[in-house]
Design a protein around this motif. Structure first.
Motif, PDB file in Angstrom:
ATOM      1  N   ARG A 157       0.816  -1.220   0.000  1.00  0.00           N
ATOM      2  CA  ARG A 157       0.000   0.000   0.000  1.00  0.00           C
ATOM      3  C   ARG A 157       0.843   1.260   0.000  1.00  0.00           C
ATOM      4  NH1 ARG A 157      -1.371   3.291   4.373  1.00  0.00           N
ATOM      5  NH2 ARG A 157      -3.243   4.582   4.054  1.00  0.00           N
ATOM      6  N   GLN A 158       1.934   1.262   0.800  1.00  0.00           N
ATOM      7  CA  GLN A 158       2.706   2.485   0.994  1.00  0.00           C
ATOM      8  C   GLN A 158       4.161   2.158   1.289  1.00  0.00           C
ATOM      9  OE1 GLN A 158       0.929   5.463   3.513  1.00  0.00           O
ATOM     10  NE2 GLN A 158       2.897   6.239   4.225  1.00  0.00           N
ATOM     11  N   ILE A 159       5.053   3.036   0.818  1.00  0.00           N
ATOM     12  CA  ILE A 159       6.467   2.944   1.163  1.00  0.00           C
ATOM     13  C   ILE A 159       6.901   4.272   1.778  1.00  0.00           C
ATOM     14  CG2 ILE A 159       8.820   2.714   0.313  1.00  0.00           C
ATOM     15  CD1 ILE A 159       8.009   0.695  -1.598  1.00  0.00           C
ATOM     16  N   ASN A 160       7.541   4.187   2.935  1.00  0.00           N
ATOM     17  CA  ASN A 160       8.089   5.362   3.609  1.00  0.00           C
ATOM     18  C   ASN A 160       9.608   5.335   3.468  1.00  0.00           C
ATOM     19  OD1 ASN A 160       5.428   5.895   4.689  1.00  0.00           O
ATOM     20  ND2 ASN A 160       5.839   4.296   6.206  1.00  0.00           N
ATOM     21  N   PHE A 161      10.163   6.359   2.878  1.00  0.00           N
ATOM     22  CA  PHE A 161      11.613   6.461   2.718  1.00  0.00           C
ATOM     23  C   PHE A 161      12.178   7.373   3.806  1.00  0.00           C
ATOM     24  CE2 PHE A 161      10.401   5.347  -1.658  1.00  0.00           C
ATOM     25  CZ  PHE A 161      11.317   4.319  -1.912  1.00  0.00           C
ATOM     26  N   LYS A 196      13.749   7.607  -9.109  1.00  0.00           N
ATOM     27  CA  LYS A 196      13.489   6.682 -10.210  1.00  0.00           C
ATOM     28  C   LYS A 196      12.428   5.669  -9.805  1.00  0.00           C
ATOM     29  CE  LYS A 196      15.679   3.181 -13.154  1.00  0.00           C
ATOM     30  NZ  LYS A 196      16.945   2.445 -13.459  1.00  0.00           N
ATOM     31  N   PHE A 197      12.535   5.158  -8.583  1.00  0.00           N
ATOM     32  CA  PHE A 197      11.533   4.210  -8.099  1.00  0.00           C
ATOM     33  C   PHE A 197      10.154   4.855  -8.082  1.00  0.00           C
ATOM     34  CE2 PHE A 197       8.857   2.733  -4.639  1.00  0.00           C
ATOM     35  CZ  PHE A 197       8.775   1.382  -4.920  1.00  0.00           C
ATOM     36  N   ILE A 198      10.077   6.081  -7.598  1.00  0.00           N
ATOM     37  CA  ILE A 198       8.786   6.760  -7.506  1.00  0.00           C
ATOM     38  C   ILE A 198       8.147   6.878  -8.891  1.00  0.00           C
ATOM     39  CG2 ILE A 198       7.655   8.953  -6.967  1.00  0.00           C
ATOM     40  CD1 ILE A 198       9.724   9.313  -4.725  1.00  0.00           C
ATOM     41  N   LYS A 199       8.927   7.315  -9.857  1.00  0.00           N
ATOM     42  CA  LYS A 199       8.400   7.466 -11.220  1.00  0.00           C
ATOM     43  C   LYS A 199       7.934   6.130 -11.778  1.00  0.00           C
ATOM     44  CE  LYS A 199      10.998  11.547 -12.748  1.00  0.00           C
ATOM     45  NZ  LYS A 199      12.039  12.053 -13.695  1.00  0.00           N
ATOM     46  N   ILE A 226       3.494   7.078  -1.274  1.00  0.00           N
ATOM     47  CA  ILE A 226       4.928   7.213  -0.996  1.00  0.00           C
ATOM     48  C   ILE A 226       5.139   8.412  -0.084  1.00  0.00           C
ATOM     49  CG2 ILE A 226       7.211   7.657  -1.979  1.00  0.00           C
ATOM     50  CD1 ILE A 226       6.139   6.237  -4.547  1.00  0.00           C
ATOM     51  N   SER A 227       5.857   8.169   1.002  1.00  0.00           N
ATOM     52  CA  SER A 227       6.173   9.230   1.948  1.00  0.00           C
ATOM     53  C   SER A 227       7.682   9.392   2.042  1.00  0.00           C
ATOM     54  CB  SER A 227       5.597   8.893   3.337  1.00  0.00           C
ATOM     55  OG  SER A 227       6.021   9.846   4.296  1.00  0.00           O
ATOM     56  N   LEU A 228       8.146  10.612   1.812  1.00  0.00           N
ATOM     57  CA  LEU A 228       9.560  10.951   1.983  1.00  0.00           C
ATOM     58  C   LEU A 228       9.705  11.598   3.357  1.00  0.00           C
ATOM     59  CD1 LEU A 228      10.240  12.505  -1.535  1.00  0.00           C
ATOM     60  CD2 LEU A 228      10.589  10.147  -0.796  1.00  0.00           C
ATOM     61  N   ARG A 229      10.584  11.053   4.185  1.00  0.00           N
ATOM     62  CA  ARG A 229      10.679  11.507   5.577  1.00  0.00           C
ATOM     63  C   ARG A 229      12.034  12.132   5.880  1.00  0.00           C
ATOM     64  NH1 ARG A 229       8.179   6.418   9.046  1.00  0.00           N
ATOM     65  NH2 ARG A 229       5.994   6.708   8.478  1.00  0.00           N
ATOM     66  N   LEU A 230      11.967  13.265   6.557  1.00  0.00           N
ATOM     67  CA  LEU A 230      13.153  13.897   7.133  1.00  0.00           C
ATOM     68  C   LEU A 230      12.869  14.075   8.620  1.00  0.00           C
ATOM     69  CD1 LEU A 230      14.183  16.620   4.512  1.00  0.00           C
ATOM     70  CD2 LEU A 230      15.551  14.665   5.257  1.00  0.00           C
ATOM     71  N   TRP A 231      13.251  13.079   9.385  1.00  0.00           N
ATOM     72  CA  TRP A 231      12.950  13.080  10.818  1.00  0.00           C
ATOM     73  C   TRP A 231      14.219  13.336  11.622  1.00  0.00           C
ATOM     74  CZ3 TRP A 231       8.956   8.709  12.325  1.00  0.00           C
ATOM     75  CH2 TRP A 231       7.760   8.945  11.657  1.00  0.00           C
ATOM     76  N   ASN A 232      14.960  14.343  11.214  1.00  0.00           N
ATOM     77  CA  ASN A 232      16.230  14.608  11.887  1.00  0.00           C
ATOM     78  C   ASN A 232      16.418  16.082  12.234  1.00  0.00           C
ATOM     79  OD1 ASN A 232      16.509  15.541   9.270  1.00  0.00           O
ATOM     80  ND2 ASN A 232      18.588  14.772   9.001  1.00  0.00           N
ATOM     81  N   LEU A 233      15.322  16.803  12.363  1.00  0.00           N
ATOM     82  CA  LEU A 233      15.451  18.214  12.693  1.00  0.00           C
ATOM     83  C   LEU A 233      15.966  18.385  14.119  1.00  0.00           C
ATOM     84  CD1 LEU A 233      12.227  19.868  11.221  1.00  0.00           C
ATOM     85  CD2 LEU A 233      14.455  19.527  10.160  1.00  0.00           C
ATOM     86  N   SER A 234      16.800  19.393  14.307  1.00  0.00           N
ATOM     87  CA  SER A 234      17.294  19.739  15.635  1.00  0.00           C
ATOM     88  C   SER A 234      16.713  21.092  16.025  1.00  0.00           C
ATOM     89  CB  SER A 234      18.824  19.795  15.641  1.00  0.00           C
ATOM     90  OG  SER A 234      19.277  20.879  14.840  1.00  0.00           O
ATOM     91  N   SER A 266       2.942  15.637  -4.973  1.00  0.00           N
ATOM     92  CA  SER A 266       2.208  15.301  -6.189  1.00  0.00           C
ATOM     93  C   SER A 266       1.216  14.226  -5.811  1.00  0.00           C
ATOM     94  CB  SER A 266       3.164  14.801  -7.291  1.00  0.00           C
ATOM     95  OG  SER A 266       3.732  13.557  -6.939  1.00  0.00           O
ATOM     96  N   ASP A 267       0.456  13.743  -6.764  1.00  0.00           N
ATOM     97  CA  ASP A 267      -0.497  12.686  -6.462  1.00  0.00           C
ATOM     98  C   ASP A 267       0.228  11.493  -5.844  1.00  0.00           C
ATOM     99  OD1 ASP A 267      -2.538  14.193  -7.470  1.00  0.00           O
ATOM    100  OD2 ASP A 267      -2.598  13.196  -9.424  1.00  0.00           O
ATOM    101  N   ASN A 268      -0.198  11.112  -4.635  1.00  0.00           N
ATOM    102  CA  ASN A 268       0.306   9.930  -3.926  1.00  0.00           C
ATOM    103  C   ASN A 268       1.695  10.099  -3.314  1.00  0.00           C
ATOM    104  OD1 ASN A 268      -2.061   8.854  -4.899  1.00  0.00           O
ATOM    105  ND2 ASN A 268      -1.155   6.914  -5.520  1.00  0.00           N
ATOM    106  N   VAL A 269       2.302  11.277  -3.431  1.00  0.00           N
ATOM    107  CA  VAL A 269       3.653  11.471  -2.885  1.00  0.00           C
ATOM    108  C   VAL A 269       3.627  12.610  -1.867  1.00  0.00           C
ATOM    109  CG1 VAL A 269       6.088  11.875  -3.385  1.00  0.00           C
ATOM    110  CG2 VAL A 269       4.642  10.737  -5.088  1.00  0.00           C
ATOM    111  N   PHE A 270       4.185  12.329  -0.677  1.00  0.00           N
ATOM    112  CA  PHE A 270       4.123  13.282   0.423  1.00  0.00           C
ATOM    113  C   PHE A 270       5.504  13.439   1.059  1.00  0.00           C
ATOM    114  CE2 PHE A 270       0.090  11.243  -0.208  1.00  0.00           C
ATOM    115  CZ  PHE A 270      -0.827  12.270  -0.151  1.00  0.00           C
TER     116      PHE A 270
END
Length: 287
Positions: free
Chosen positions: A102-106, A129-132, A142-150, A188-192
């Motif tokens: 259903r979903q991939i979180n990077f 490339k995978f996303i396309k 698809i979720s792109l994550r940046l969980w490293n904020l200080s 974009s559609d389906n990408v966050f």
């Protein structure tokens, strides 16, 4: 029957990276076997619809990932995978066609936490490339994550990542102006894109933050470790709050045990009864 929004299944606790934000586990390194995995799917029936291949470890390393996704389809589960993304090129042809996925979180912050023999741009190129490819073939979240904020905000690598995302998705605004730690952004559609601050993993060696707390552990989620141990949430990396083993007990017996009941009822009163929960930095997000 209790219904959970999500159940985490740790199909492996082995990882190909060593991130500085991710504490290590002292448990034996292993891959979950197919028989145990199918037993878990059978015993979870009716308790949830969504499975998350995540606790410790890198799920794309698992040699039976292909079969596991097929079994999830057989038992009518939808799967979310959280990955550091370094192996996505090797498995893309295998996982993209799987209806259960259903979903991939990077976890893009993984790159910043390691030494690599490839560049940040090469790493991002493989993910883009995978996303396309995936979105040209099917609906996949698809979720792109940046969980490293200080407290100081972005570091140099984060800024580069955001600039690459702006270019890739042809955005006409700076992401820094739109993103907040609490709200994701649709690219974009389906990408966050989501960002969050660093947090302290629960650890008995940390100083207690007190017992006044709330958590969704056992309320809308639980986790099953690679050996079948059931814990309240995906942050109990050592299985400290071991409620039982799915190989030996039914899930009904496990979640209705005295320890599980006390934990659940404690959080209902905004009270952390477990010492590990009193030493968890993530719980502050629920307060």
């Amino acid at each position: 029957m209790k219904k959970y929004k999500k159940v985490y299944i740790e199909i492996t606790n082995i990882c190909n990276l060593s991130c500085d934000f991710c504490p290590k586990t002292n448990r034996p390194k292993q891959f979950m076997g197919k028989s145990l995995f199918e037993e878990i799917l059978h015993k979870l029936k009716g308790y949830c619809e969504y499975l998350f291949f995540h606790v410790m470890g890198e799920p794309l390393l698992h040699p039976d990932l292909d079969n596991f996704l097929d079994l999830c389809l057989k038992y009518n589960y939808k799967v979310n995978i959280t990955t550091n993304g370094t192996l996505i090129e090797k498995v893309s042809d295998t996982i993209i066609p799987k209806p259960a996925l259903r979903q991939i979180n990077f976890s893009l912050h993984s790159f910043d936490a390691n030494t690599h023999n490839i560049t940040m741009d090469s790493y991002l190129d493989k993910i883009f490339k995978f996303i396309k490819t995936a979105l040209s073939q099917r609906d996949l979240l698809i979720s792109l994550r940046l969980w490293n904020l200080s407290q100081n905000g972005y570091n140099e690598k984060n800024i580069h990542v955001l600039q690459r995302i702006e270019k890739e998705f042809e955005l006409n605004y700076p992401l820094e102006q739109k993103l907040t730690p609490c709200n994701g952004l649709k690219l974009s559609d389906n990408v966050f894109l989501n960002q969050a601050t660093k947090f302290d993993w629960p650890d008995l060696n940390l100083e207690s933050s007190g017992s006044n707390a709330f958590c969704y552990g056992l309320r809308d989620q639980l986790a099953i470790l690679v050996d079948g141990s059931v814990v309240p949430c995906c942050l109990d990396r050592e299985g400290i709050i071991n409620l039982g083993n799915i190989k030996e007990q039914s899930l009904e017996d496990i979640i209705n045990s005295q320890r599980a009941t006390q934990l659940y009822e404690g959080f209902s009163r905004r009270h952390a009864v477990e010492e590990l929960c009193r030493r968890c930095g993530y719980r502050s997000r629920f307060n």
